[in-house]
Motif scaffolding. Sequence first.
Motif, PDB file in Angstrom:
ATOM      1  N   GLU A  71     -48.227 -61.589 -25.287  1.00  0.00           N
ATOM      2  CA  GLU A  71     -49.611 -62.446 -24.989  1.00  0.00           C
ATOM      3  C   GLU A  71     -50.556 -61.573 -25.025  1.00  0.00           C
ATOM      4  N   ASN A  72     -50.596 -60.606 -24.522  1.00  0.00           N
ATOM      5  CA  ASN A  72     -51.837 -59.461 -24.111  1.00  0.00           C
ATOM      6  C   ASN A  72     -52.144 -58.941 -25.330  1.00  0.00           C
ATOM      7  N   VAL A  73     -51.228 -58.529 -26.379  1.00  0.00           N
ATOM      8  CA  VAL A  73     -51.563 -58.053 -27.545  1.00  0.00           C
ATOM      9  C   VAL A  73     -52.341 -59.146 -28.444  1.00  0.00           C
ATOM     10  N   GLU A  74     -51.923 -60.222 -28.402  1.00  0.00           N
ATOM     11  CA  GLU A  74     -52.745 -61.401 -29.090  1.00  0.00           C
ATOM     12  C   GLU A  74     -54.041 -61.571 -28.502  1.00  0.00           C
ATOM     13  N   ASN A  75     -54.232 -61.437 -27.265  1.00  0.00           N
ATOM     14  CA  ASN A  75     -55.532 -61.670 -26.398  1.00  0.00           C
ATOM     15  C   ASN A  75     -56.520 -60.550 -27.061  1.00  0.00           C
ATOM     16  N   ALA A  76     -55.948 -59.266 -27.285  1.00  0.00           N
ATOM     17  CA  ALA A  76     -56.657 -58.117 -27.664  1.00  0.00           C
ATOM     18  C   ALA A  76     -56.966 -58.190 -29.218  1.00  0.00           C
ATOM     19  N   ASN A  77     -56.404 -59.168 -30.073  1.00  0.00           N
ATOM     20  CA  ASN A  77     -56.424 -59.305 -31.630  1.00  0.00           C
ATOM     21  C   ASN A  77     -55.956 -58.146 -32.161  1.00  0.00           C
ATOM     22  N   LEU A  78     -54.620 -57.531 -31.829  1.00  0.00           N
ATOM     23  CA  LEU A  78     -54.038 -56.698 -32.250  1.00  0.00           C
ATOM     24  C   LEU A  78     -52.620 -56.793 -32.745  1.00  0.00           C
ATOM     25  N   SER A  79     -52.332 -57.988 -32.857  1.00  0.00           N
ATOM     26  CA  SER A  79     -51.101 -58.555 -33.273  1.00  0.00           C
ATOM     27  C   SER A  79     -50.463 -57.690 -34.800  1.00  0.00           C
ATOM     28  N   GLU A  80     -51.512 -57.525 -35.500  1.00  0.00           N
ATOM     29  CA  GLU A  80     -50.978 -57.039 -36.834  1.00  0.00           C
ATOM     30  C   GLU A  80     -50.917 -55.588 -36.756  1.00  0.00           C
ATOM     31  N   PHE A  81     -51.126 -54.835 -35.575  1.00  0.00           N
ATOM     32  CA  PHE A  81     -50.946 -53.499 -35.565  1.00  0.00           C
ATOM     33  C   PHE A  81     -49.663 -53.075 -34.785  1.00  0.00           C
ATOM     34  N   ILE A  82     -49.303 -54.132 -33.642  1.00  0.00           N
ATOM     35  CA  ILE A  82     -48.411 -53.691 -32.654  1.00  0.00           C
ATOM     36  C   ILE A  82     -47.264 -54.528 -32.810  1.00  0.00           C
ATOM     37  N   GLY A  83     -45.907 -54.247 -32.728  1.00  0.00           N
ATOM     38  CA  GLY A  83     -44.823 -54.917 -32.700  1.00  0.00           C
ATOM     39  C   GLY A  83     -44.102 -54.713 -31.181  1.00  0.00           C
ATOM     40  N   VAL A  84     -43.858 -55.947 -30.672  1.00  0.00           N
ATOM     41  CA  VAL A  84     -43.256 -55.760 -29.346  1.00  0.00           C
ATOM     42  C   VAL A  84     -41.846 -56.450 -29.218  1.00  0.00           C
ATOM     43  N   HIS A  85     -40.797 -55.445 -29.080  1.00  0.00           N
ATOM     44  CA  HIS A  85     -39.235 -56.051 -29.437  1.00  0.00           C
ATOM     45  C   HIS A  85     -38.525 -55.888 -28.035  1.00  0.00           C
ATOM     46  N   HIS A  86     -37.647 -56.972 -28.060  1.00  0.00           N
ATOM     47  CA  HIS A  86     -36.686 -57.053 -26.959  1.00  0.00           C
ATOM     48  C   HIS A  86     -35.516 -56.103 -26.970  1.00  0.00           C
ATOM     49  N   VAL A  87     -35.736 -54.822 -26.433  1.00  0.00           N
ATOM     50  CA  VAL A  87     -34.867 -53.819 -26.822  1.00  0.00           C
ATOM     51  C   VAL A  87     -34.571 -53.032 -25.542  1.00  0.00           C
ATOM     52  N   ASN A  88     -33.348 -52.645 -25.001  1.00  0.00           N
ATOM     53  CA  ASN A  88     -33.028 -51.793 -24.038  1.00  0.00           C
ATOM     54  C   ASN A  88     -33.206 -50.437 -24.560  1.00  0.00           C
ATOM     55  N   PHE A  89     -34.076 -49.487 -24.116  1.00  0.00           N
ATOM     56  CA  PHE A  89     -34.150 -48.313 -24.584  1.00  0.00           C
ATOM     57  C   PHE A  89     -33.022 -47.373 -24.831  1.00  0.00           C
ATOM     58  N   PHE A  90     -32.365 -47.600 -23.495  1.00  0.00           N
ATOM     59  CA  PHE A  90     -30.953 -46.657 -23.289  1.00  0.00           C
ATOM     60  C   PHE A  90     -30.119 -47.216 -24.291  1.00  0.00           C
ATOM     61  N   ASN A  91     -30.051 -48.249 -25.172  1.00  0.00           N
ATOM     62  CA  ASN A  91     -29.197 -48.362 -26.202  1.00  0.00           C
ATOM     63  C   ASN A  91     -29.798 -48.203 -27.474  1.00  0.00           C
ATOM     64  N   SER A  92     -30.723 -47.638 -27.712  1.00  0.00           N
ATOM     65  CA  SER A  92     -31.681 -47.550 -28.656  1.00  0.00           C
ATOM     66  C   SER A  92     -31.595 -46.256 -29.448  1.00  0.00           C
ATOM     67  N   VAL A  93     -31.996 -46.297 -30.713  1.00  0.00           N
ATOM     68  CA  VAL A  93     -32.160 -44.825 -31.467  1.00  0.00           C
ATOM     69  C   VAL A  93     -33.626 -45.128 -32.482  1.00  0.00           C
ATOM     70  N   LYS A  94     -34.050 -43.821 -32.806  1.00  0.00           N
ATOM     71  CA  LYS A  94     -35.329 -43.954 -33.597  1.00  0.00           C
ATOM     72  C   LYS A  94     -34.994 -44.435 -34.909  1.00  0.00           C
ATOM     73  N   GLU A  95     -35.659 -45.506 -35.275  1.00  0.00           N
ATOM     74  CA  GLU A  95     -35.491 -46.199 -36.473  1.00  0.00           C
ATOM     75  C   GLU A  95     -36.630 -45.873 -37.612  1.00  0.00           C
ATOM     76  N   VAL A  96     -37.807 -45.236 -37.031  1.00  0.00           N
ATOM     77  CA  VAL A  96     -38.682 -44.895 -37.765  1.00  0.00           C
ATOM     78  C   VAL A  96     -38.698 -43.593 -38.436  1.00  0.00           C
ATOM     79  N   PHE A  97     -39.252 -43.403 -39.874  1.00  0.00           N
ATOM     80  CA  PHE A  97     -39.012 -42.077 -40.389  1.00  0.00           C
ATOM     81  C   PHE A  97     -40.472 -41.378 -40.094  1.00  0.00           C
ATOM     82  N   GLY A  98     -40.348 -40.034 -39.824  1.00  0.00           N
ATOM     83  CA  GLY A  98     -41.698 -38.954 -39.754  1.00  0.00           C
ATOM     84  C   GLY A  98     -41.882 -38.853 -38.191  1.00  0.00           C
TER      85      GLY A  98
END
Length: 389
Positions: A273-300
């Motif tokens: 909701e805050n990202v939408e208020n800032a008009n930044l939805s095209e630049f930011i992705g918000v995901h329902h993820v538990n960091f402790f179960n995650s790995v880096k999925e982006v290259f670079g």
Amino acid sequence: MSRNFKMVATTIFGLEEVLAEELKNLGAQDVEIGVRNVSFSGDKGFMYKANIALRTAIRVLKPIKRFKVGDEDDLYKKLQTIDWEREMDVDSTFAIGAVVNSKNFTTNSHYIALKSKDAIADYFRHKYHKRPNVDVKYPDLKIHVHIQNDLCTVSLDSSGDSLHKRGYRSATNIAPINEVLAAGLVLLSGYTGDCNFIDPMCGSGTILIEAAMIANNIPANINRKEFGFEKWKDYDEDLFFTIQDALLKKIRSSHFKIMGFDKAPSAVRKATENVENANLSEFIGVHHVNFFNSVKEVFGQTTILFNPPYGERLDIDMQAFYKNIGDTLKSGYPGSTVWFITSNIEAIKHVGLKTSRRIPLKNGDLDCIYVRYDMYEGSRKAKKNNLDS
């Protein structure tokens, strides 16, 4: 052509050098670093520009009078020597903020604010048999009285509401990070939009939004509805829009990923909701993820920046929690530069990684440390061998 005058931008402890650099990049003159503030010179247009564009300033003050002061009665008399008609009318509303650090004054800042209010109200009452009203919430003029030892500085607050109130945040979590501090953390990390960015415990999304605004060179306070100077007698609306348009023309587009994770669905909703208020939805992705179960999925190369729980409000095993942070970073996030802020100096020892930088900062009243970890592709030893070969 309007003349230059002295101004002071206030900030959070530890961000003074960042703010000074921002001011220099904007074109400020005579930049001098103080404690929780930076002084500089510029004209009226630059004052507008500073309020719209500065990311790490809390307020931009315009000093109008300095004088030696002995006690409360002396303050009252000297405030009445200021030509207040230049700044406000008898029908204007005003508010006073005061900071006192002096052995000459046994009273607190609140009393000094009341004494200052009386001096200004009586100035008009003696002349016009009428006094301006005080409006704490929406004054036409916000006045700042600062007493350091025997020197009093009277300033006009050009910002009005604190500049951390960007205008995009409608939803918050339990302990939202101040927008000015969030921007300061991003700038201190060196992130400019030239790599991927992840906040793995994003809460209501403030760090993500400040990072996206930096990456795309969007003015920090472009979403604000009002600044204090817009009610001043000398406000120049045409100049304001000229300055604002010039800043908007400098917006660029960053093509790297900016991502936020949170394990709480409510936090993901708030951040989105805050990202939408800032008009930044095209630049930011918000995901329902538990960091402790995650790995880096982006290259670079990736900058990871977050504000994990300090243990102030949560009943969890902080040592185990911080060990889990270190283990997750080691196993899942190679090729990343990691930054996070915490006040829990004891728990941070359990991360199990060597810091490459430690910067003291304040988060509200909490003494904090802002730390950096460099996560190499492969082990540190392998990295060193590659450099030696």
